[in-house]
Design a protein around this motif. Structure first.
Motif, PDB file in Angstrom:
ATOM      1  N   ALA A 162      18.542 -13.736 -23.424  1.00 45.64           N
ATOM      2  CA  ALA A 162      18.916 -13.242 -24.748  1.00 45.64           C
ATOM      3  C   ALA A 162      17.920 -12.189 -25.228  1.00 45.64           C
ATOM      4  N   ASP A 163      16.628 -12.434 -24.972  1.00 37.27           N
ATOM      5  CA  ASP A 163      15.619 -11.437 -25.321  1.00 37.27           C
ATOM      6  C   ASP A 163      15.798 -10.160 -24.506  1.00 37.27           C
ATOM      7  N   THR A 164      16.214 -10.307 -23.260  1.00 34.90           N
ATOM      8  CA  THR A 164      16.466  -9.139 -22.416  1.00 34.90           C
ATOM      9  C   THR A 164      17.595  -8.287 -22.980  1.00 34.90           C
ATOM     10  N   LEU A 165      18.655  -8.923 -23.463  1.00 33.23           N
ATOM     11  CA  LEU A 165      19.774  -8.173 -24.044  1.00 33.23           C
ATOM     12  C   LEU A 165      19.328  -7.379 -25.267  1.00 33.23           C
ATOM     13  N   ILE A 166      18.516  -7.985 -26.113  1.00 35.94           N
ATOM     14  CA  ILE A 166      18.044  -7.288 -27.309  1.00 35.94           C
ATOM     15  C   ILE A 166      17.144  -6.124 -26.925  1.00 35.94           C
ATOM     16  N   ALA A 167      16.260  -6.346 -25.941  1.00 32.41           N
ATOM     17  CA  ALA A 167      15.369  -5.278 -25.504  1.00 32.41           C
ATOM     18  C   ALA A 167      16.152  -4.127 -24.881  1.00 32.41           C
ATOM     19  N   SER A 168      17.192  -4.425 -24.114  1.00 34.44           N
ATOM     20  CA  SER A 168      18.011  -3.374 -23.513  1.00 34.44           C
ATOM     21  C   SER A 168      18.773  -2.594 -24.574  1.00 34.44           C
ATOM     22  N   ALA A 169      19.281  -3.299 -25.577  1.00 31.82           N
ATOM     23  CA  ALA A 169      19.971  -2.621 -26.667  1.00 31.82           C
ATOM     24  C   ALA A 169      19.022  -1.707 -27.429  1.00 31.82           C
ATOM     25  N   ASP A 170      17.777  -2.150 -27.569  1.00 37.22           N
ATOM     26  CA  ASP A 170      16.774  -1.348 -28.268  1.00 37.22           C
ATOM     27  C   ASP A 170      16.482  -0.045 -27.522  1.00 37.22           C
ATOM     28  N   LYS A 171      16.577  -0.063 -26.191  1.00 38.12           N
ATOM     29  CA  LYS A 171      16.299   1.128 -25.387  1.00 38.12           C
ATOM     30  C   LYS A 171      17.565   1.893 -25.023  1.00 38.12           C
ATOM     31  N   GLY A 172      18.711   1.498 -25.559  1.00 39.87           N
ATOM     32  CA  GLY A 172      19.976   2.102 -25.153  1.00 39.87           C
ATOM     33  C   GLY A 172      20.071   3.586 -25.432  1.00 39.87           C
ATOM     34  N   ALA A 173      19.539   4.025 -26.560  1.00 36.10           N
ATOM     35  CA  ALA A 173      19.586   5.447 -26.915  1.00 36.10           C
ATOM     36  C   ALA A 173      18.283   6.128 -26.532  1.00 36.10           C
ATOM     37  N   ASN A 174      17.861   5.929 -25.284  1.00 38.26           N
ATOM     38  CA  ASN A 174      16.619   6.560 -24.823  1.00 38.26           C
ATOM     39  C   ASN A 174      16.835   8.046 -24.576  1.00 38.26           C
ATOM     40  N   GLY A 175      15.736   8.762 -24.351  1.00 40.29           N
ATOM     41  CA  GLY A 175      15.813  10.212 -24.228  1.00 40.29           C
ATOM     42  C   GLY A 175      16.696  10.686 -23.101  1.00 40.29           C
TER      43      GLY A 175
ATOM     44  N   SER B  99      19.782 -17.621 -30.987  1.00 46.36           N
ATOM     45  CA  SER B  99      20.100 -18.163 -32.307  1.00 46.36           C
ATOM     46  C   SER B  99      21.028 -17.206 -33.047  1.00 46.36           C
ATOM     47  N   ALA B 100      21.507 -17.645 -34.201  1.00 47.80           N
ATOM     48  CA  ALA B 100      22.374 -16.784 -35.000  1.00 47.80           C
ATOM     49  C   ALA B 100      21.636 -15.523 -35.438  1.00 47.80           C
ATOM     50  N   GLY B 101      20.347 -15.678 -35.775  1.00 44.44           N
ATOM     51  CA  GLY B 101      19.562 -14.509 -36.159  1.00 44.44           C
ATOM     52  C   GLY B 101      19.385 -13.535 -35.009  1.00 44.44           C
ATOM     53  N   ALA B 102      19.135 -14.077 -33.798  1.00 45.42           N
ATOM     54  CA  ALA B 102      18.980 -13.209 -32.634  1.00 45.42           C
ATOM     55  C   ALA B 102      20.284 -12.503 -32.296  1.00 45.42           C
ATOM     56  N   LEU B 103      21.410 -13.188 -32.463  1.00 49.70           N
ATOM     57  CA  LEU B 103      22.705 -12.554 -32.230  1.00 49.70           C
ATOM     58  C   LEU B 103      22.931 -11.401 -33.208  1.00 49.70           C
ATOM     59  N   GLY B 104      22.552 -11.624 -34.470  1.00 48.97           N
ATOM     60  CA  GLY B 104      22.662 -10.539 -35.447  1.00 48.97           C
ATOM     61  C   GLY B 104      21.773  -9.361 -35.088  1.00 48.97           C
ATOM     62  N   ASP B 105      20.556  -9.652 -34.623  1.00 52.55           N
ATOM     63  CA  ASP B 105      19.664  -8.570 -34.190  1.00 52.55           C
ATOM     64  C   ASP B 105      20.267  -7.791 -33.034  1.00 52.55           C
ATOM     65  N   LEU B 106      20.868  -8.502 -32.089  1.00 59.07           N
ATOM     66  CA  LEU B 106      21.483  -7.846 -30.932  1.00 59.07           C
ATOM     67  C   LEU B 106      22.620  -6.926 -31.362  1.00 59.07           C
ATOM     68  N   VAL B 107      23.494  -7.429 -32.212  1.00 56.04           N
ATOM     69  CA  VAL B 107      24.644  -6.631 -32.651  1.00 56.04           C
ATOM     70  C   VAL B 107      24.189  -5.394 -33.415  1.00 56.04           C
TER      71      VAL B 107
END
Length: 287
Positions: A67-80, A158-166
């Motif tokens: 789950a942490d990996t998904l959030i980290a990947s989403a965070d880097k999705g709009a990379n240069g 968690s529900a909070g982590a799911l919201g962060d991911l979305v």
């Protein structure tokens, strides 16, 4: 009419396999190769290399939460690199009919708003596909890390982590769409594929310089309206920080929500509306 235009654009794009490979698959492929190389270095060299990746020996046996990996990947999705390669696809998609002088052939068969809207739908779908593949690439690297360091795998969201991911995922997707909107406006105004490719890149480069010089030279406040409205990349970074705060203490006041959100929305909608207005009045008899 809009659905017909979108299907036609999607069909044309599906025949350009090189473009799809560059825009959708190249960035995730390089991410996987780079991640595997760093993991190999961390495993073979240990010590400093592992610590640099956050893989200290004491946590080597800790479970790896995907789950942490998904959030980290989403965070880097709009990379240069993703932005640049999506820009290449956008320039080809938006300015291709000017380049090959096919607007006069298709504009008689559909409304101009629908024709441009079809291109927009395909481009936003391409950005969506690129981010999905990038998420898969992040999972591949995470699974390789678990295998190399013999870590168990869990999925605890968690529900909070799911919201962060979305929210992080939507922000990265919106950043890609916002960036290529400049290519749309440039293509319509200039009727040039090269201009549609070069102008957004040059504008982004100038904005990066302003982001570094603005506070020191012009006295811009990082949380103020001026810096946010002029620099959509800064607004995007501020919104990401609000959604998923970085680890450790952050110096200075928290990022401002409304200036950042307003900037990202305006930099997305204004180029779109300007391109639509210009295109509806444009003479396409020779295009």
């Amino acid at each position: 009419m809009l659905a017909d235009a979108a299907r036609a654009e999607a069909y044309r794009l599906s025949k350009n396999r090189i473009q799809i490979g560059l825009s959708v698959f190249l960035t995730p492929l390089l991410f996987v190769l780079g991640g595997l190389f760093l993991l190999w270095q961390a495993r073979t060299q240990g010590g400093a290399a592992a610590a640099a990746m956050g893989l200290n020996p004491g946590s080597a046996s800790a479970p790896l939460n995907l789950a942490d990996t998904l959030i980290a990947s989403a965070d880097k999705g709009a990379n240069g690199l993703m932005l640049v390669l999506m820009l290449v696809a956008a320039a080809t998609l938006y300015a291709g009919d000017y380049r090959w002088e096919t607007w006069r052939l298709i504009s008689a068969r559909n409304g101009r708003t629908s024709l441009l809207g079809g291109k927009l739908l395909v481009m936003t779908g391409l950005a969506l596909a690129g981010m999905v593949v990038f998420q898969i690439a992040g999972l591949i690297v995470a699974l390789a890390q678990a295998a190399m360091f013999e870590r168990s795998i869990t999925f605890d969201m968690s529900a909070g982590a799911l919201g962060d991911l979305v929210l992080t995922w939507l922000l990265s997707w919106l950043r890609i769409v916002q960036y290529v909107m400049i290519a749309l406006l440039t293509a319509v105004v200039s009727r040039s594929l090269l201009a549609a490719l070069f102008v957004p890149w040059a504008l982004g480069f100038v904005q990066t310089l302003l982001g570094q010089l603005g506070p020191a030279v012009f006295g811009w406040e990082p949380q103020g309206w001026t810096m946010h409205l002029l620099l959509p990349g800064h607004a995007y970074d501020a919104l990401k920080t609000l959604v998923v705060p970085p680890a450790g203490p952050v110096p200075g006041p928290a990022p401002a929500l409304w200036p950042a959100l307003t900037s990202l929305v305006l930099w997305t909608l204004l180029p779109l509306l300007a391109a639509l207005a210009w295109f509806r009045r444009q003479d396409l008899a020779k295009e």
